[in-house]
Design an enzyme around this catalytic site. Structure first.
Site, PDB file in Angstrom:
ATOM      1  CG  HIS A  46     -32.571   7.488 -52.067  1.00 16.87           C
ATOM      2  ND1 HIS A  46     -33.649   8.406 -51.826  1.00 16.87           N
ATOM      3  CD2 HIS A  46     -32.456   6.888 -50.839  1.00 16.87           C
ATOM      4  CE1 HIS A  46     -34.210   8.236 -50.559  1.00 16.87           C
ATOM      5  NE2 HIS A  46     -33.446   7.332 -50.041  1.00 16.87           N
ATOM      6  CD  GLU A  48     -33.702   8.854 -57.039  1.00 16.58           C
ATOM      7  OE1 GLU A  48     -34.910   9.244 -57.194  1.00 16.58           O
ATOM      8  OE2 GLU A  48     -32.855   8.055 -56.336  1.00 16.58           O
ATOM      9  CB  CYS A  76     -36.875  11.750 -52.063  1.00 17.16           C
ATOM     10  SG  CYS A  76     -35.210  11.684 -51.581  1.00 17.16           S
ATOM     11  CB  CYS A  79     -33.116  12.396 -54.964  1.00 15.56           C
ATOM     12  SG  CYS A  79     -32.660  10.974 -54.176  1.00 15.56           S
TER      13      CYS A  79
END
Length: 147
Positions: A46, A48, A76, A79
């Protein structure tokens, strides 16, 4: 946030879910990335997570205190967990994620009292633009125009 949005657009151009992020300390950008789980064959890639990895390498530390993460979509649970462990001070996000958002939409992991670090969160920055980019991406995907 505009830089994070530009990174999200790059992700969309590569067929990735359009999320972009950058980590800032003071007026210095430590790292930036966009979603890349498809291209990297890595479910944890992701925006992040990639940004945290790059920032840690840049400053040769696993803790990133006094930093702000700008990201186009509410983080999420995976993260926000990594952001907590990295001791990021603040998260500024664009679009809310009612399904898996962990900063107030679906759950509030960022401020859970069992953690020894809580993150300040500001949501809804450039929300209309960030949400529109995501909606258009998934509209194109459903229509079969994207992989």
């Amino acid at each position: 946030m505009r830089r994070a949005y530009a990174l999200a657009q790059q992700a969309a151009e590569q067929g990735e879910v359009p999320v972009g992020a950058l980590l800032v300390q003071g007026d210095q950008v430590l790292a930036e990335a966009h979603n890349a789980p498809i291209g990297l064959h890595d479910p944890s890639a992701h925006a992040e997570m990639l940004t945290l990895r790059q920032a840690g390498q840049a400053i040769q530390a696993y803790r990133l205190p006094d930093t702000t993460l700008y990201v186009t979509l509410e983080p999420c649970p995976m993260c926000i967990g990594a952001l907590i462990h990295a001791r990021v001070g603040r998260v500024v996000f664009g679009a809310h994620d009612p399904k898996t958002g962990a900063c107030g939409s679906a759950m509030s992991l960022h401020a859970h009292t069992s953690h020894n670090h809580q993150i300040e969160v500001i949501g809804g920055v450039l929300e209309k633009d960030c949400a529109a980019l995501l909606r258009e991406f998934f509209k194109q995907r459903r229509a079969g125009h994207l992989k």
